[in-house]
Design an enzyme around this catalytic site. Structure first.
Site, PDB file in Angstrom:
ATOM      1  CB  SER A  47      -9.297   3.991  -1.815  1.00  0.00           C
ATOM      2  OG  SER A  47      -9.645   4.140  -3.179  1.00  0.00           O
ATOM      3  CE  LYS A  67      -8.012   0.587  -4.788  1.00  0.00           C
ATOM      4  NZ  LYS A  67      -8.300   1.351  -3.570  1.00  0.00           N
TER       5      LYS A  67
END
Length: 797
Positions: free
Chosen positions: A648, A691
């Site tokens: 990611s 996140k």
């Protein structure tokens, strides 16, 4: 230029119309598996298939409510099925080491036990009284009198002959002696010594003659004694039969349709003659006067050991064994100490889960049966053979503890293994017999599609759970919040999480926090969720404080070359949280390639390393079509001291690399997450909500200024289920979330310049970001060619 990339406020979480929420009537027989149509169909098929081998493996992750839903589903099916037969062990009178199993109708085990208990009481009341009756005593006296007459007649013959030889015969009990006679008187021993030698020799001669005659007339004595013993024994048998026949006639009439019991009663009746003779006869009864002791002896000999005795009205059994050791599953034989020696009887045989589930359903944890020794192989043998055998599995290891070999019991059970996916695939790969024994797979989905039916089932389950647990009623707003929380757990606005237990736990915690309330509202659900996050948030809070204090270097304002804020998710125990992390890149002439510092330090796992390798493919495809790609670069995740995995960060790493190449600064008010492929397409990642919220907390702590934002893949928009404080900040224009689909859109956001598109000749517009990348890479490539040329000339010289 980038406004179209902003995610609107309405897309930041599931928008649910509270007025459209259905509140169904709660049925106690609601047995649908929530959103698990595939698993339910497999269960129905596996339950209906009675052919051997069609056992069921329920595959799914823990916390999805597999066990409770399966038990609830099976309970309604089992109620309509016939109760299985009962089983008991009784003594094998011909070989005590091999107890016999008997099969009874459902619920008949306790009745049979009470009947045998009453039989023992009747025996104790009957004996030894039956041997003290006048009729028995007269018959016994007649037998003894007949024997005595024969014996006395033989002794009389010897006595007459002794008189003729002037010798006296004396009888003392069973002892016969001969004495000499003088003057019609028997001589004593001292008088006998005064006789002459010839007289003494004559007496000895007569005595030998009389003893020989005595032996001849008593030659039939052993036969007479045998006849007496046999006739007495037959008398005892007739007396016992006369006393117990009515007792057994009644029992045989009660169990005339149960062959096993009729056979056992016949053998018990035969063995009773020995037992009565051993300690219920009048002579033995004097030795054992205590009635309790007699009852205990008879109980240990004849009382059936009922292993399982299901109730006929309860249907088929459903057994879940949370601790399936070998003994708990297959049964065991217990021992008792008798003067230092370990002994056992059929009464010490204990049932296992297989016995209790026989005729029904046995639910086991797949991981546990593979953990405990010998269980898995023994379970397969039992299912394949269709019988339960109680034995000591450790005798093959040199620990010989078995003293009994009970008769096997027929096995007819549907075994349901519950386990995660990796266990299922492990068994499928490593055990060739697995698919033969467990042919039905019930695959529980991790997510449940958000449909009208699934919402209704979810609402029903939540309301029923609140009612069953004694919690306060749930309001519509509380249920909507639970739906939102479930969607957040699944990381999808269009799916509920299959981890139903998490939502059920929140109801209990919210109920505990209700003080003076009459119902559980949205505020209590929010309070329970916040309290749960606070309990597990120590590490997240410490990391945030270190960022604010400057210990962990993260910029949220200004611009920097070769530095970018990546977004990461950390998992600690059962909780996860997001936090920004600084990624830095350096570029210098050379052809070493892109060096992943995490990989070189053996901290980067395989997927992360793959993400870094893709960067080279992207650079070559987009920028180095007209010259060789020669670059030396170093990429690292700063202040990271643990293992890193996942791709990611590859989008952030690429943007950081391009910044270092072109010397164009990146805006530090952004944090970014996303993976890329070799063509620069941005791909979805996990943990998007955590996140974004991790970076938001840092920006909020330092002060939101309207410039802060997070960049995510456009394919992650459906995964957004953000907290309300983030949504409020976005709505107020203090924080932004951008969704990008390719690298160029990301570069324009971070650098504030046009990325530039390639024309037909393969060139980019001048002063565009991509043009500057090509120029820089071409410059490095030419520098590398010059170095190689100079090196070649020096070698030739």
């Amino acid at each position: 230029m980038t406004e179209h990339l902003k995610v609107p406020v309405g897309s930041l979480k599931l928008e649910f119309d509270i007025d459209s929420l259905p509140i169904p009537e709660i049925s106690r027989k609601h047995n649908a598996l929530l959103g698990q149509a595939r698993a339910q169909a497999a269960l129905e098929f596996g339950v209906c298939m009675q052919t051997p081998g069609y056992n069921i493996f329920v595959m799914g992750e823990p916390g999805t409510g597999r066990l409770s839903m399966i038990t609830n589903y099976l309970s309604h099916i089992a109620e309509a099925q016939d109760a299985p037969p009962s089983y008991a062990y009784v003594d094998n009178f011909s070989n005590a080491r091999e107890p016999i199993s008997i099969q009874l109708s459902a619920g008949q085990g306790q009745k049979f036990t009470k009947d045998i208990e009453q039989l023992i009481e009747n025996l104790l009341a009957t004996f030894p009284a039956a041997f003290e009756s006048p009729s028995y005593q007269q018959k016994k006296s007649a037998l003894e009198r007949s024997f005595n007459q024969l014996y006395n007649a033989a002794i009389d013959l010897v006595d007459k002959k002794a008189e003729a030889l002037n010798v006296a015969l004396y009888r003392d009990s069973d002892t016969i002696t001969f004495l000499p006679i003088r003057d019609n008187k028997a001589l004593a021993e001292d008088q006998f010594t005064l006789l002459s030698q010839s007289e003494r020799e004559a007496f000895h001669k007569h005595t030998e003659e009389l003893e020989a005659y005595l032996g001849s007339v008593l030659l039939e004595l052993p036969k007479w004694r045998r006849i007496l013993v046999e006739e007495t024994k037959q008398l005892n048998i007739d007396t016992v039969s006369l006393a117990i026949d009515p007792l057994f006639d009644e029992l045989n009439a009660s169990y005339q349709n149960t062959d096993d019991i009729i056979s056992y009663l016949a053998e018990l009746k035969v063995d009773l003659f020995d037992s009565i003779s051993d300690f219920l006869m009048p002579s033995r009864a004097q030795e054992i006067k205590d009635k309790v002791t007699k009852r205990l002896i008879l109980t240990e000999q004849y009382m059936p050991n009922v292993l399982v005795d299901g109730k006929s009205e309860k249907g088929a059994p459903i057994i879940y064994d949370p601790h399936p050791t070998y003994q708990n599953l297959f049964g065991r034989i217990e021992y008792m100490s008798d003067q230092g020696a370990l002994i056992t009887t059929y009464r010490r045989i204990c049932a296992g889960s297989l016995h209790r589930a026989n005729g029904g359903y046995l639910i086991l944890d797949a991981e546990k049966i593979l953990t405990y020794p010998l269980v898995w192989e023994s379970l397969k043998r039992a299912l394949k053979a269709g019988r339960i055998e109680i034995e000591s599995p450790y005798s093959e290891w040199g620990v010989n503890t078995i003293t009994l070999k009970p008769e096997v019991i027929p096995l007819n059970v549907k075994v349901i293994l519950v386990g995660p996916r990796d266990i299922y695939y492990l068994l499928e790969d490593m055990d060739s017999e697995f698919n033969e024994m467990f042919r039905v797979l019930a695959d529980f989905d991790n997510h449940i599609k958000l449909t009208a039916d699934s919402i209704q089932d979810f609402v029903t389950l939540m309301i029923k759970q609140a009612s069953d647990s004694g919690a306060l009623p749930l309001t519509k707003a509380a249920i909507v919040r639970l739906i939102e929380h479930s969607c957040r757990l699944s990381e999808n606005q269009h799916r509920l999480s299959a981890r139903i237990n998490d939502s059920l736990e929140i109801i209990g915690e919210a109920n505990m926090l209700c003080s003076g309330c009459t119902e559980i509202d949205k505020a209590q659900i929010e309070l329970a969720l916040s309290a749960k996050e606070f309990r597990s948030g120590r590490i997240a809070e410490e990391i945030l404080e270190e960022m604010i204090e400057g210990t962990i270097l993260i910029d949220t304002t200004g611009e920097s070359i070769g530095k970018i804020n990546g977004l990461t998710v950390m998992e600690v125990g059962g909780s996860s949280f997001g936090a920004p992390a600084r990624i830095t890149t350096t570029v210098y002439p050379g052809s070493r390639g892109i060096v992943d510092v995490e990989r070189e330090a053996e901290l980067g796992q395989s997927i992360h390393s793959k993400g870094v390798m893709i960067l080279t493919g992207y650079l070559g495809n987009c920028y180095a079509q007209q010259f060789p790609l020669a670059i030396s670069a170093s990429i690292t995740l700063e202040q990271s001291y643990g293992y890193i995995d996942g791709d990611s960060a590859s989008l952030a790493e690429l943007c950081c690399l391009i910044s270092a190449l072109t010397r164009i600064p990146l805006k530090q008010s952004f944090a970014i997450t996303g993976s890329i492929n070799q063509y620069g397409e941005v791909q979805a990642i996990g943990g998007v909500n955590e996140k974004i919220e991790g970076f938001f907390k840092l920006c909020k702590a330092r002060g939101l200024n309207g410039q802060h934002g997070a960049i995510i893949p456009v394919s992650n928009k459906r995964n957004l289920m953000l907290k309300q404080e983030v949504i409020d900040a976005v709505d107020a224009g203090l924080f932004s979330i951008y969704a990008v689909s390719n690298v160029d859109e990301t570069l324009e956001l971070l650098m504030g310049q046009v990325a530039g598109c390639m024309d037909k000749e393969g060139n980019y517009p001048e002063q565009s970001i991509n043009f500057k990348v090509v120029s820089r890479l071409k410059e490095i490539s030419e520098m590398d060619d010059d170095e190689e040329e100079e090196h070649s000339k020096s070698e030739n010289n």
